[in-house]
Scaffold this motif. Structure first.
Motif, mmCIF file in Angstrom:
data_model
loop_
_atom_site.group_PDB
_atom_site.id
_atom_site.type_symbol
_atom_site.label_atom_id
_atom_site.label_comp_id
_atom_site.label_asym_id
_atom_site.label_seq_id
_atom_site.Cartn_x
_atom_site.Cartn_y
_atom_site.Cartn_z
ATOM 1 N N LEU A 142 -25.809 -46.785 21.276
ATOM 2 C CA LEU A 142 -24.552 -46.052 21.405
ATOM 3 C C LEU A 142 -23.592 -46.423 20.282
ATOM 4 O O LEU A 142 -22.936 -45.559 19.692
ATOM 5 N N PHE A 143 -23.525 -47.726 19.969
ATOM 6 C CA PHE A 143 -22.657 -48.175 18.879
ATOM 7 C C PHE A 143 -23.120 -47.565 17.557
ATOM 8 O O PHE A 143 -22.308 -47.079 16.764
ATOM 9 N N SER A 144 -24.428 -47.571 17.326
ATOM 10 C CA SER A 144 -24.974 -47.004 16.092
ATOM 11 C C SER A 144 -24.646 -45.522 15.983
ATOM 12 O O SER A 144 -24.272 -45.028 14.909
ATOM 13 N N TYR A 145 -24.758 -44.815 17.086
ATOM 14 C CA TYR A 145 -24.439 -43.381 17.090
ATOM 15 C C TYR A 145 -22.976 -43.158 16.721
ATOM 16 O O TYR A 145 -22.651 -42.284 15.894
ATOM 17 N N ASN A 146 -22.077 -43.935 17.303
ATOM 18 C CA ASN A 146 -20.649 -43.756 17.044
ATOM 19 C C ASN A 146 -20.280 -44.130 15.614
ATOM 20 O O ASN A 146 -19.423 -43.487 15.003
ATOM 21 N N VAL A 147 -20.918 -45.159 15.092
ATOM 22 C CA VAL A 147 -20.660 -45.528 13.702
ATOM 23 C C VAL A 147 -21.103 -44.400 12.778
ATOM 24 O O VAL A 147 -20.377 -44.004 11.855
ATOM 25 N N GLN A 148 -22.285 -43.861 13.017
ATOM 26 C CA GLN A 148 -22.772 -42.764 12.186
ATOM 27 C C GLN A 148 -21.888 -41.527 12.323
ATOM 28 O O GLN A 148 -21.669 -40.794 11.348
ATOM 29 N N ARG A 149 -21.375 -41.299 13.525
ATOM 30 C CA ARG A 149 -20.480 -40.161 13.749
ATOM 31 C C ARG A 149 -19.210 -40.315 12.908
ATOM 32 O O ARG A 149 -18.780 -39.368 12.222
ATOM 33 N N LEU A 150 -18.618 -41.502 12.927
ATOM 34 C CA LEU A 150 -17.388 -41.736 12.178
ATOM 35 C C LEU A 150 -17.637 -41.679 10.670
ATOM 36 O O LEU A 150 -16.816 -41.144 9.916
ATOM 37 N N VAL A 151 -18.753 -42.229 10.232
ATOM 38 C CA VAL A 151 -19.096 -42.164 8.811
ATOM 39 C C VAL A 151 -19.319 -40.711 8.394
ATOM 40 O O VAL A 151 -18.889 -40.288 7.311
ATOM 41 N N HIS A 152 -19.962 -39.943 9.254
ATOM 42 C CA HIS A 152 -20.196 -38.528 8.962
ATOM 43 C C HIS A 152 -18.880 -37.779 8.838
ATOM 44 O O HIS A 152 -18.699 -36.964 7.912
ATOM 45 N N TYR A 153 -17.949 -38.034 9.752
ATOM 46 C CA TYR A 153 -16.624 -37.411 9.654
ATOM 47 C C TYR A 153 -15.979 -37.743 8.309
ATOM 48 O O TYR A 153 -15.468 -36.867 7.603
ATOM 49 N N MET A 154 -15.984 -39.024 7.981
ATOM 50 C CA MET A 154 -15.302 -39.501 6.779
ATOM 51 C C MET A 154 -15.910 -38.907 5.517
ATOM 52 O O MET A 154 -15.201 -38.406 4.636
ATOM 53 N N ARG A 155 -17.219 -38.923 5.421
ATOM 54 C CA ARG A 155 -17.885 -38.473 4.202
ATOM 55 C C ARG A 155 -17.932 -36.957 4.090
ATOM 56 O O ARG A 155 -17.970 -36.409 2.985
#
Length: 693
Positions: free
Chosen positions: A18-31
């Motif tokens: 779940l943490f990995s998913y949320n980190v990737q989600r935030l990175v995806h938003y940012m990039r």
């Protein structure tokens, strides 16, 4: 592996996934939302920043109170992370500890470090909770900051430390050999628990319950971060490494803008889709500590601007828009003439997100124009956020895309365009101050086939402002006395463009800058000396973006060098002792790290001078209020910034005030007039010139 271990493994896998998913989600938003920007250069400089600002916490320790407490928690977590790894592995593999491969003494030292830093963190967290709940500092209030979340997270950290010690206490009762003097806290708690009559069997249950409580707190805390302001726990170190606020490159340099790019539809930023991915990472990294706002001259004098609020608003807008925008990014980046465009495409929430934008709906025009561009917010941020970059980009949009700016700056824009200065003076009068002084222009020397050692860049204030012209003459006298061969541009000089750029008018800035570069290059100028910190910063640090590369020296540094080499003939001491307070210019200090040269110049010029420092000085110095184009605007809200600064300088009891900037000279003089004070203001060059033989 028991059933309990299998269940624990499943819980860990779920939490990590779940943490990995949320980190990737935030990175995806940012990039995806933010536009590209290269932050991979100058690896050694970035590593230095990571070590000093990130790991050594040098910026957070600028606050000797709360800074020490937060640093203690940070360092404690770095050490305790190793223990966390041990706990997680032990939950999966029964009986595991680092002692299976570490030498006994080394493992005992590891266990001691866990207990030592556990106490340190628990003590620091307790004081921070007291500070939040009882002391309630002003900078931790307002701006819709997440105080409840901060209290919750601090309580959770305290819970982690308590459950860690409970594990040790119950372990000591269950197996006395497991706890010894190398675990002093657990050893003491073991005696306490044993004294309560708890049996070894009950203690075994206590170990299990405490272990699960500790592990679940860790895993919950991990997954709370992506939804909390405490996301900075994860992203602050990467943000420090990727930041340019302390280098690499020249600090304080505004983002380059290609005004001739094909198919360019947007200049500046109206929404998060117009910002860079690094701006968005800054918003993730904001700790909401309020150090930026507490240092902001506009905010502390009662104005609505809050750099912290700008960062919080940027994050809020990103999280509102990103889930909708990532699928059709180009559509969202287009300038929207109709705020309701696309509103029928989804729910009411989606329609609101589409209709909103960062500018106006989150950050107001009033806030943006109150900024003095002093960089105090950037200087104080413990995680190297650049709040000013976002403010500058929003200003650019206001001016270039929407023609929205205070009415007071219209005459300055018009005069810059027509006359090459912010004031409506005749450009032909630029050199009138030099009449009778026999100062050559570059054109005159060129005709003779001669070349000066330096070009004296006078600047607009030094050319036209009656008070600043006295500084111009004083510096020219020093150059003459030191036998420095110099020249001026005279009527060929024009404004360097800094006021236009800081006020968001990049078109006008580049027109002025390119004109100046063309003139300087025509005369093959190599070295420039100026007494205006704005000219100093702009020509030396920002002109290279447009191909203008020169050695630019501020007059404080140049005079100090001349004095050090004993090239300036000064009169001997006359026995007077003068107490002088020096006011730091933002563009000289925080932008260019020039703090010592002006002070050393005063000391060398007046061996008996007593320099006193105001309450806020050097890198913490308070802005005079003129930067960021504020020189051309009225302050309609709160206390005048220059009056606030003048009061601080007068509080030193100084006989005179020294400055090294013509803008500061004007603002301090006006402040003294407002306070009906007879204390004089001198530029450092005037102090030196007054003692010439």
């Amino acid at each position: 592996m028991t059933a309990e271990n299998v269940i624990f493994l499943a819980v860990v896998a779920l939490a990590v996934g779940l943490f990995s998913y949320n980190v990737q989600r935030l990175v995806h938003y940012m990039r995806t939302i933010g536009h590209a920007e290269n932050r991979t250069d100058h690896t050694l400089v970035r590593l230095r920043n990571l070590l000093t600002i990130g790991l050594a916490q040098t910026k957070i320790l600028r606050d000797p109170g709360a800074g020490v407490l937060h640093a203690a928690v940070f360092w404690g977590f770095l050490v305790l992370t190793a223990g966390t790894v041990e706990v997680i592995i032990a939950g999966i593999l029964p009986g595991f500890d680092f002692g299976v491969f570490l030498p006994r003494l080394l493992y005992q030292l590891f266990q001691f470090s866990q207990e030592l830093f556990g106490v340190l963190v628990l003590g620091a967290v307790s004081l921070l909770l007291y500070r939040r709940l009882v002391v309630r500092p002003r900078r931790l209030q307002g701006d819709k900051i997440h105080s409840g979340d901060a209290i919750f997270v601090l309580a959770m950290i305290a819970g982690l430390m308590v459950t860690l010690f409970l594990i040790g206490a119950f372990e000591g009762v269950r197996d006395p050999a497991a706890v010894g003097p190398f675990r002093p806290i657990s050893f003491a708690l073991t005696s306490l628990v044993r004294g309560m009559g708890i049996s070894p069997a009950a203690a075994a249950t206590g170990v299990t319950v405490s272990f699960w409580a500790h592990a679940l707190l860790i895993l919950y805390f991990l997954n709370h971060l992506p939804y909390s302001k405490h996301l900075h726990v994860v992203v602050s170190l990467p943000n420090v490494y990727l930041s340019n606020t302390s280098g690499p490159g020249q600090v304080g340099v505004m983002r380059a803008m290609d005004l001739e790019a094909e198919n360019a539809e947007q200049f500046g930023a109206a929404d998060v889709t117009h910002l860079s991915w690094k701006n968005l990472l800054d918003s993730y990294s904001c700790t909401e500590c309020g150090r930026c706002t507490a240092a902001c001259p506009a905010n502390l004098t009662g104005k609505v601007l809050s750099p912290r609020k700008v960062m919080i608003n940027t994050r809020q807008r990103l999280m509102e828009l990103a889930p909708l925008a990532v699928g059709d990014l180009e559509e969202f980046r287009k300038p929207r003439l109709d705020a309701g465009e696309g509103a029928d495409a989804g729910s009411e929430t989606a329609a609101s997100a589409i209709a909103n934008r960062l500018l106006d709906n989150y950050v107001t025009e009033e806030e943006l124009w109150q900024c003095t561009s002093c960089r105090a917010c950037v200087q104080e941020c413990p995680v190297a956020i650049d709040q000013l970059d976002i403010i500058n980009e929003l200003r650019r949009n206001l001016v270039l895309m929407e023609s929205r700016f205070p009415a007071e700056v219209q005459p300055a824009f018009e005069s810059l365009e027509r006359n090459g200065s912010p004031w409506a003076f005749n450009p032909a009068d630029r050199g009138l101050w030099a009449e009778g002084l026999e100062i050559s222009t570059m054109a005159e020397l060129m005709e003779k086939g001669e070349r000066p050692d330096i070009l004296f860049w006078v600047g607009c204030m030094g050319s036209f402002d009656d008070r600043a012209k006295k500084i111009t003459v004083s510096f020219a006298r020093i150059l003459r006395a030191a036998d420095i061969k110099f020249a001026i541009l005279g009527q060929e000089e024009s404004c360097n463009g800094d006021p236009a750029r800081r006020m968001g008018n990049e078109y006008l800035y580049q027109m002025l800058a390119k004109q100046a570069i063309e003139t300087l290059d025509r005369y093959e100028v190599k070295t420039i000396v100026t007494f205006c910190p704005h000219c100093f910063h702009q020509i030396g640090n920002e002109y290279p973006q447009l191909g203008g590369n020169y050695e630019v020296i501020h007059h404080s540094t140049f005079i100090e060098r001349l004095l050090e080499q004993d090239l300036v003939p000064l009169r001997g001491e006359d026995g007077r002792r003068l107490t002088m307070a020096y006011h730091d210019s933002c563009y000289l200090g925080r932008y260019n790290d020039v703090y010592d040269a002006p002070r050393e110049t005063l000391r060398r010029a007046l061996p008996v001078v007593n320099i006193v420092e105001p309450k806020r000085t050097r890198s913490r110095g308070l802005c005079c209020g003129a930067g960021g184009g504020r020189m051309f605007m009225e302050e309609s809200q709160g206390k005048r910034i220059n009056v606030e600064r003048t009061e601080e300088l007068l509080a030193t009891g100084a006989d005179a005030i020294a400055v090294a900037c013509p803008f500061c000279m004007t603002m301090m003089t006006d402040g003294l007039t407002a306070k009906a004070s007879q204390v004089p203001v001198y530029d450092i060059s005037e102090v030196v010139a007054s003692r010439l033989r």
